[in-house]
Design an enzyme around this catalytic site. Structure first.
Site, PDB file in Angstrom:
ATOM      1  N   TYR A 121       6.647   9.931  15.986  1.00 10.77           N
ATOM      2  CA  TYR A 121       6.984   9.625  14.591  1.00 10.77           C
ATOM      3  C   TYR A 121       8.315  10.293  14.188  1.00 10.77           C
ATOM      4  CZ  TYR A 121       6.129   9.425   9.473  1.00 10.77           C
ATOM      5  OH  TYR A 121       6.212   9.214   8.118  1.00 10.77           O
ATOM      6  N   GLN A 178       8.021  17.827  13.762  1.00 11.86           N
ATOM      7  CA  GLN A 178       6.655  18.216  13.393  1.00 11.86           C
ATOM      8  C   GLN A 178       5.770  18.234  14.629  1.00 11.86           C
ATOM      9  OE1 GLN A 178       5.004  19.275  10.523  1.00 11.86           O
ATOM     10  NE2 GLN A 178       3.385  19.543  12.039  1.00 11.86           N
ATOM     11  N   ARG A 199       0.846  -1.204   0.000  1.00 13.82           N
ATOM     12  CA  ARG A 199       0.000   0.000   0.000  1.00 13.82           C
ATOM     13  C   ARG A 199       0.880   1.252   0.000  1.00 13.82           C
ATOM     14  NH1 ARG A 199      -3.929   0.972   4.262  1.00 13.82           N
ATOM     15  NH2 ARG A 199      -2.519   0.052   5.787  1.00 13.82           N
TER      16      ARG A 199
HETATM   17  N1  CAA Z   1       1.163  23.879  12.402  1.00 14.46           N
HETATM   18  C1  CAA Z   1       0.537  24.889  13.017  1.00 14.46           C
HETATM   19  N2  CAA Z   1      -0.634  24.761  13.661  1.00 14.46           N
HETATM   20  C2  CAA Z   1      -1.174  23.555  13.697  1.00 14.46           C
HETATM   21  C3  CAA Z   1      -0.571  22.443  13.088  1.00 14.46           C
HETATM   22  C4  CAA Z   1       0.644  22.647  12.407  1.00 14.46           C
HETATM   23  N3  CAA Z   1       1.270  21.660  11.766  1.00 14.46           N
HETATM   24  N4  CAA Z   1      -1.343  21.355  13.290  1.00 14.46           N
HETATM   25  C5  CAA Z   1      -2.403  21.796  14.003  1.00 14.46           C
HETATM   26  N5  CAA Z   1      -2.324  23.097  14.233  1.00 14.46           N
HETATM   27  C6  CAA Z   1      -3.264  23.948  14.937  1.00 14.46           C
HETATM   28  C7  CAA Z   1      -4.701  23.728  14.420  1.00 14.46           C
HETATM   29  O1  CAA Z   1      -4.963  24.476  13.240  1.00 14.46           O
HETATM   30  C8  CAA Z   1      -5.503  24.210  15.591  1.00 14.46           C
HETATM   31  O2  CAA Z   1      -5.506  25.599  15.619  1.00 14.46           O
HETATM   32  P1  CAA Z   1      -6.890  26.389  15.773  1.00 14.46           P
HETATM   33  O3  CAA Z   1      -7.439  25.895  17.075  1.00 14.46           O
HETATM   34  O4  CAA Z   1      -6.452  27.795  15.735  1.00 14.46           O
HETATM   35  O5  CAA Z   1      -7.687  25.948  14.585  1.00 14.46           O
HETATM   36  C9  CAA Z   1      -4.695  23.748  16.808  1.00 14.46           C
HETATM   37  O6  CAA Z   1      -3.344  23.561  16.315  1.00 14.46           O
HETATM   38  C10 CAA Z   1      -5.210  22.449  17.387  1.00 14.46           C
HETATM   39  O7  CAA Z   1      -5.253  21.503  16.325  1.00 14.46           O
HETATM   40  P2  CAA Z   1      -6.305  20.330  16.263  1.00 14.46           P
HETATM   41  O8  CAA Z   1      -7.701  20.868  16.513  1.00 14.46           O
HETATM   42  O9  CAA Z   1      -6.088  19.585  14.984  1.00 14.46           O
HETATM   43  O10 CAA Z   1      -5.888  19.458  17.548  1.00 14.46           O
HETATM   44  P3  CAA Z   1      -6.118  17.942  17.795  1.00 14.46           P
HETATM   45  O11 CAA Z   1      -5.651  17.662  19.177  1.00 14.46           O
HETATM   46  O12 CAA Z   1      -7.487  17.545  17.372  1.00 14.46           O
HETATM   47  O13 CAA Z   1      -5.137  17.218  16.706  1.00 14.46           O
HETATM   48  C11 CAA Z   1      -3.077  16.721  15.660  1.00 14.46           C
HETATM   49  C12 CAA Z   1      -3.766  17.383  16.838  1.00 14.46           C
HETATM   50  C13 CAA Z   1      -3.428  15.223  15.618  1.00 14.46           C
HETATM   51  C14 CAA Z   1      -1.573  16.886  15.849  1.00 14.46           C
HETATM   52  C15 CAA Z   1      -3.555  17.341  14.328  1.00 14.46           C
HETATM   53  O14 CAA Z   1      -3.445  18.740  14.411  1.00 14.46           O
HETATM   54  C16 CAA Z   1      -2.767  16.890  13.127  1.00 14.46           C
HETATM   55  O15 CAA Z   1      -3.042  15.833  12.574  1.00 14.46           O
HETATM   56  N6  CAA Z   1      -1.770  17.687  12.668  1.00 14.46           N
HETATM   57  C17 CAA Z   1      -0.938  17.328  11.547  1.00 14.46           C
HETATM   58  C18 CAA Z   1       0.304  16.584  12.006  1.00 14.46           C
HETATM   59  C19 CAA Z   1       1.093  16.148  10.800  1.00 14.46           C
HETATM   60  O16 CAA Z   1       1.636  16.938  10.053  1.00 14.46           O
HETATM   61  N7  CAA Z   1       1.187  14.833  10.570  1.00 14.46           N
HETATM   62  C20 CAA Z   1       1.831  14.310   9.435  1.00 14.46           C
HETATM   63  C21 CAA Z   1       1.128  13.044   9.034  1.00 14.46           C
HETATM   64  S1  CAA Z   1       1.676  12.465   7.442  1.00 14.46           S
HETATM   65  C22 CAA Z   1       3.164  11.813   7.714  1.00 14.46           C
HETATM   66  O17 CAA Z   1       3.613  11.656   8.817  1.00 14.46           O
HETATM   67  C23 CAA Z   1       3.928  11.405   6.517  1.00 14.46           C
HETATM   68  C24 CAA Z   1       5.223  12.104   6.454  1.00 14.46           C
HETATM   69  O18 CAA Z   1       6.245  11.467   6.727  1.00 14.46           O
HETATM   70  C25 CAA Z   1       5.298  13.496   6.022  1.00 14.46           C
END
Ligand code: CAA
Length: 241
Positions: free
Chosen positions: A147, A141, A12
């Site tokens: 991670y 991140q 996948r």
């Molecule tokens: N930068 C800045 N601000 C961020 C942010 C980021 N990367 N991620 C979240 N925020 C902010 C949100 O916009 C939110 O702000 P507001 O309240 O002003 O809207 C605040 O932080 C809280 O965020 P959530 O409501 O999303 O909080 P949560 O507790 O529900 O979720 C989280 C937290 C799971 C970390 C979620 O924000 C998330 O999934 N973030 C992305 C993390 C990421 O980049 N993961 C990569 C996955 S892909 C991967 O890993 C492959 C790879 O190798 C690249």
């Protein structure tokens, strides 16, 4: 008769693209997977690539799975440690379970995958170890302490293996994908993706799995013999390491 290659998490996402690209280059490819039988069966049906089920976080299971691959396809000369998961959350909410699960799969999983094939590579004086790291292991991140730790660890692993393997004809390198349009990335909240992530990618788009697969086929090739302990970044100019 082509070389045998193992791709963990190879049915996948980025792993599937790597498996297909290696097959197209003439390798005998085995793709391991952990849980999704349906996706694996469909992948085998569509590509003719054999799939094997084991949990990369479990050493004994990895050893047994790898022994089966070698019995079926011959000694593994190229190993792509690609299997990985995310279990994101801000650090103040991260549980020990969230930490341990991601470390077991993404970091210990690399040890469990490479350790069983390493002695054979040393004996045969040839090997290609390619570990799929991440831009988030390079830059960190928010929401990914677990991670990012594993993906930074991958870079330490290949730099160390490179020094140990160089005289035995083995190279070990990492590929650091940026945000690639797979299920893993599409699982991020759309608002977070559009507001915080895509605007940080100068290319203005997610990468394609095939763009990572091409890095892997190059590193696996004889032409890449002198590239050892390196990191290839493919991230649309999001970060320079
Ligand atoms: N930068 C800045 N601000 C961020 C942010 C980021 N990367 N991620 C979240 N925020 C902010 C949100 O916009 C939110 O702000 P507001 O309240 O002003 O809207 C605040 O932080 C809280 O965020 P959530 O409501 O999303 O909080 P949560 O507790 O529900 O979720 C989280 C937290 C799971 C970390 C979620 O924000 C998330 O999934 N973030 C992305 C993390 C990421 O980049 N993961 C990569 C996955 S892909 C991967 O890993 C492959 C790879 O190798 C690249």
């Amino acid at each position: 008769m082509g070389r045998t290659a193992l791709v963990t998490g190879g049915s996948r996402g980025i792993g599937a693209a790597i498996s297909k690209a290696l097959k197209a280059e003439g390798y005998n490819v085995a793709a391991s997977y952990a849980g999704n039988d349906e996706a694996a069966a469909k992948f085998t049906e569509e590509t003719g690539i054999k799939t094997y089920k084991w949990d990369v976080g479990d050493y004994e299971a990895s050893e047994a799975g790898i022994a089966q691959v070698e019995a079926d396809l011959g000694p593994i000369e190229v190993v792509v440690a690609n299997a990985g998961i995310t279990w994101d959350g801000f650090f103040h909410k991260m549980t020990p379970e969230q930490w341990n699960k991601v470390i077991a799969t993404n970091l210990t999983g690399v040890f469990n995958t490479v350790r069983p094939v390493w002695p054979g590579m040393r004996e045969r004086k040839f090997g290609r170890v390619i570990v799929i790291s991440s831009v988030n292991g390079q830059k960190g991140q928010a929401g990914q302490v677990n991670y990012a730790a594993t993906k930074a660890g991958d870079i330490g692993i290949v730099r160390s293996l490179a020094q140990e393997g160089a005289r035995a004809g083995i190279t070990a390198n990492a590929v650091c994908p940026g945000y690639i349009g797979t299920e893993m990335v599409r699982a991020i909240d759309e608002d977070v993706l559009n507001k915080h992530i895509i605007p940080q990618i100068p290319a203005g788009r997610l990468g394609e799995p095939e763009e990572i697969a091409r890095c892997v086929t190059f590193l696996a090739s004889d032409d890449a013999e002198f590239i050892n302990g390196s990191t290839i970044s493919a991230n649309g100019a999001q970060f320079f390491a």
